[in-house]
Structures are given as C-alpha cells and as structure tokens.
Design an enzyme around this catalytic site. Structure first.
Site, mmCIF file in Angstrom:
data_model
loop_
_atom_site.group_PDB
_atom_site.id
_atom_site.type_symbol
_atom_site.label_atom_id
_atom_site.label_comp_id
_atom_site.label_asym_id
_atom_site.label_seq_id
_atom_site.Cartn_x
_atom_site.Cartn_y
_atom_site.Cartn_z
ATOM 1 N N GLY A 1 0.847 -1.191 0.000
ATOM 2 C CA GLY A 1 0.000 0.000 0.000
ATOM 3 C C GLY A 1 0.885 1.246 0.000
ATOM 4 C CB THR A 2 4.063 1.949 1.792
ATOM 5 O OG1 THR A 2 3.499 1.675 3.070
ATOM 6 C CG2 THR A 2 5.064 3.078 1.901
ATOM 7 C CG ASN B 1 -4.234 4.461 9.682
ATOM 8 O OD1 ASN B 1 -4.501 5.496 9.066
ATOM 9 N ND2 ASN B 1 -3.154 4.345 10.409
ATOM 10 C CD GLN C 1 -6.634 0.246 7.789
ATOM 11 O OE1 GLN C 1 -7.562 -0.526 8.042
ATOM 12 N NE2 GLN C 1 -5.396 0.006 8.170
ATOM 13 C CB SER D 1 -2.364 -2.791 1.310
ATOM 14 O OG SER D 1 -1.456 -3.657 1.950
ATOM 15 C CG HIS E 1 -0.641 -6.407 5.152
ATOM 16 N ND1 HIS E 1 -0.651 -6.035 6.472
ATOM 17 C CD2 HIS E 1 -0.167 -5.340 4.475
ATOM 18 C CE1 HIS E 1 -0.170 -4.807 6.588
ATOM 19 N NE2 HIS E 1 0.124 -4.363 5.389
ATOM 20 C CB THR F 1 10.453 -10.673 -12.220
ATOM 21 O OG1 THR F 1 11.443 -10.536 -13.245
ATOM 22 C CG2 THR F 1 9.657 -11.942 -12.439
ATOM 23 C CB CYS G 1 3.650 2.666 10.940
ATOM 24 S SG CYS G 1 2.518 1.886 9.818
HETATM 25 N N1 PLP Z 1 -2.377 3.357 4.132
HETATM 26 C C1 PLP Z 1 -3.122 3.059 5.201
HETATM 27 C C2 PLP Z 1 -4.344 3.867 5.492
HETATM 28 C C3 PLP Z 1 -2.738 2.017 6.045
HETATM 29 O O1 PLP Z 1 -3.465 1.738 7.130
HETATM 30 C C4 PLP Z 1 -1.578 1.278 5.737
HETATM 31 C C5 PLP Z 1 -1.095 0.204 6.631
HETATM 32 O O2 PLP Z 1 -1.163 0.317 7.845
HETATM 33 C C6 PLP Z 1 -0.850 1.627 4.586
HETATM 34 C C7 PLP Z 1 -1.287 2.663 3.810
HETATM 35 C C8 PLP Z 1 0.410 0.899 4.203
HETATM 36 O O3 PLP Z 1 0.132 -0.318 3.577
HETATM 37 P P1 PLP Z 1 1.320 -1.407 3.501
HETATM 38 O O4 PLP Z 1 1.482 -1.954 4.876
HETATM 39 O O5 PLP Z 1 0.836 -2.429 2.509
HETATM 40 O O6 PLP Z 1 2.514 -0.687 3.021
#
Ligand code: PLP
Length: 385
Positions: free
Chosen positions: A69-70, A148, A176, A196, A198, A234, A322
């Site tokens: 997601g990042t 989140n 989220q 994302s 996970h 890849t 995080c």
């Molecule tokens: N954006 C939001 C709102 C999130 O809650 C998160 C993960 O906590 C992310 C982005 C980041 O996703 P990833 O862990 O796949 O990098």
C-alpha cells in the site's frame, strides 16, 4: 488468542493460503516468458488483475501491481508530480497514513508546496479549506478514504467534485476501506486509488494502484517493461495470486462478513460505553468503519492497558502499527484536538472476519476490570476530564 488488531494486519484467509501453496507447487514460470509455462503464469496474473478490477469498478488495464500500500501511495503522488513538473502544489489531509504524510514531507524538501487539510473533532476533513486551497496549479489532491486509527470515512465524492472543478487529479488511499465498505472508483470519481493485500486477509508485500485510463503519471521504478512499462521488476506472482484470491473471497463473503463484524462491534461498543466510566469514542459516531473502535480511557496510559490485555492474550493497538514504538502522540489524535494525556490513553480495537462472539465476551470480561484496577493505582485524576 483474541486478535483485535485487524487494521494493523489480518490473518491469511485459509483459502488464500491454499491457493498460494498450490501456485508455489505448480508454477515457477516468468510471466514475461513466451513459452507455455510463462504464458500460464501470465494468465493467472491477469485473472487476478481482472478480479481486482471488477471489485473496484475499474477495467483490467487500469490496475497496476505494487509491493505494498505504501508503494502505491508513493507511486501515485511522486508519479503524478514527476509527470506534471510545471505543477508544484499538492493537497493532503492532516490525518493521512505515514505512507502519504511522509511522502508529502519528502516532496516539500524537493520544493513542492503541500497544503494540509485540517479535520474536525471527529476526524472529518474541512471541505471549505479544500475548496480554498485547490487551484489549477495543484498537481494532486490525496485524501484517504477511511482512517486507520479512527475509522472515520471521508466524503471522497465531494473531494473529487471540488478538485475536478479545477481540473485537478484525485488520489485516495483506500487501504483501510477496501474490504470493509463499498470502494468503487466510478462512484468515488477518483483518478488513483491504493489498496494493500495484508489488510484484506491476503499476503503482505503486495499492493495495487488503480490508475484511471489517460492519467498523466510516471513510473517510480525503472527497469524491464513489466506492468505495461509502469512498474519494473519481475512480478511478485505468488503475492498477486494471494491478492486475487483474497479479493475473490471478499466478494463471496461480503454480506456475511459485514453483518458479523457489525454485530460484534455493536455489542463491544454498547458494553464498553455501558460498563466503563468516562470512556470516550475517538472518531465519528456514524461515518466510521464499524469494526474500528478507538477509545480514550482518561486517567490511564494506553500502553499499560495494552500490556495488561496482552497478558490475557487479547491483542489491541495504541495507535497505528507503524508508530507503535514511537514516544510521540499520534498525529491523528492530535489533529482531532485531543490533549496529549487523552491521546496517550487511547486504545484501538479493530475487528475482522475471524472474530467471534466469544472473543467479544472475553474482552468484556477482562477490559473493565483492567481499566478499574489500573485507574486505582493511577496518579492521574480521572475526575479532571
Ligand atoms: N495506508 C493506510 C491507510 C494504512 O493503514 C496502511 C497500513 O497500515 C498503509 C497505507 C500501508 O500499507 P502497507 O502496509 O501495505 O505498506
């Protein structure tokens, strides 16, 4: 174990695990190879892409796989700025995830002006501020769909309307919200949208970015021509298989999951508010992801509550995963105006597919007692709040 930290990450769905294991055993081909074992993998990757596209209301060619997601957030923001170098302004909100916030901070060091949209006490963005801030010189507006920490759901349709009037592109971080509420790129009218794996019972290290056809954006990663020249390297084929299956299962279980999570969250909420004195819900009462419950327990340090719960194998969070090891008060809780001591007393419980009624009963048995006992020995005066 009672796992109430589904916003941090979710357990792998058994069906996702099975699909990934089967793929690992049976396929190793490179999707770029032209002979049959490569072509077979290419088809599997594209089927996953199709499943994700359909779930988002997009077409297959608009979905690009990323490493998280990042990365999707970075790709959207930096990619748009790189492709539109004449525009040196972006807009984000005060409560974005670090994936967007820190990217914006980095861009500031490169001469980009960033406007930060404030939020009210419930975490809702100030649309008037946005209207005043957005101009035709703005490259991108990036506002998250659901927060989140609080679960607050932003009016992205309104954000898009305001931005579009000025011809400005819109990105939303839907990491989220995807899987919890309807996320449709046409209804939201966004140009870019991040998801994302996970957070939706899929694997870690896989994400995707929706890019509306025709959007001017540059790649973030250069190399081979993968992902239609937009994201070299890849493909993470095993992650893609997992993400595709996670989305398929999500659609299959949509009504059942939603009903169950909402029922359990309602029970947890009603009883916490009924049994524990002086708790305060952080976030919006209704415009909120129902399974995200963030409470302040005045007089306490959230860390002490978290550790006491952990001794009972109940897992919750004190903020976004995080920032767990940081001493700082959450920027989200500060942005909604909480005093530092109230922010530091806040616990997030986030429910998911695998929670049961019994989980909630265990929490409701343990939590009120933990709070009461910790308050007895707390030096902080709860009557002050
Ligand atoms: N954006 C939001 C709102 C999130 O809650 C998160 C993960 O906590 C992310 C982005 C980041 O996703 P990833 O862990 O796949 O990098």
């Amino acid at each position: 174990m009672v796992y109430l930290d589904n916003n941090a990450t979710t357990p792998l769905d058994p069906s996702v695990a099975e699909k990934m294991a089967e793929f690992l055993r049976e396929h190793f081909g490179n999707p770029s190879s032209l002979y049959p074992i490569g072509r077979a993998v290419r088809e599997i990757v594209n089927n996953a892409r199709e499943t994700i596209a359909k779930a988002l209301g997009a077409s297959r060619s608009e979905i690009f796989f990323t490493g998280s997601g990042t990365e999707s957030d970075n790709f959207a923001m930096r990619g748009v700025l790189n492709a539109n170098p004449e525009k040196k302004h972006i807009i984000i909100s005060d409560i974005e995830h670090p994936a967007v916030l820190r990217t914006a901070n980095y861009l500031e060091t490169k001469g980009i002006e960033v406007s930060y949209v404030p939020v009210d006490q419930y975490g809702m963005i100030d649309l008037d501020f946005l209207s005043d801030a957005v101009t035709p010189q703005t490259a991108l507006v990036s506002i998250m769909h659901a927060n989140n920490e609080l679960g607050t759901i932003q009016p992205i349709e309104e954000v898009s309307k305001i931005s579009r009037e000025q011809g400005v592109l819109v990105h939303t971080d839907a990491v989220q919200s995807f899987g919890k509420i309807s996320v449709n790129v046409k209804d939201l009218d966004v140009d870019l949208l991040s998801i994302s794996g996970h957070k939706i019972y899929g694997p870690k290290g896989i994400g995707a970015l929706y890019i509306r056809k025709g959007t001017k954006i540059s790649p973030l990663i250069y190399g081979g021509g993968q992902e239609r020249e937009m994201r070299a390297g890849t493909e993470n084929t095993i992650g893609i298989v997992g993400l595709g299956e996670a989305v398929r299962v999500m659609k299959e279980r949509w009504n059942e999951d939603k009903k169950q999570v909402e029922k359990l969250a309602d029970k947890l909420k009603k009883n916490i508010e009924g049994k524990i004195p002086k708790v305060k819900l952080n976030g919006h009462e209704t415009k909120r992801i129902k399974g995200t419950l963030n409470y302040a327990f005045p007089g306490l340090e959230a860390e002490a509550v978290l550790l006491a719960l952990a001794t009972k194998e109940i897992y919750v969070s004190t903020g976004s995963a995080c920032s767990e090891d940081s001493e700082e008060v959450s920027h989200v809780l500060s942005a909604i105006g909480l005093k530092p001591e109230i922010a530091r007393s806040s616990i997030r419980m986030s429910l998911g597919r695998f929670n049961t009624e019994e989980d909630i009963d265990v929490v409701l048995r343990e939590l009120p007692e933990i709070v009461e006992n910790l308050r007895k020995i707390s030096a902080l005066d709860i009557d002050e709040y």
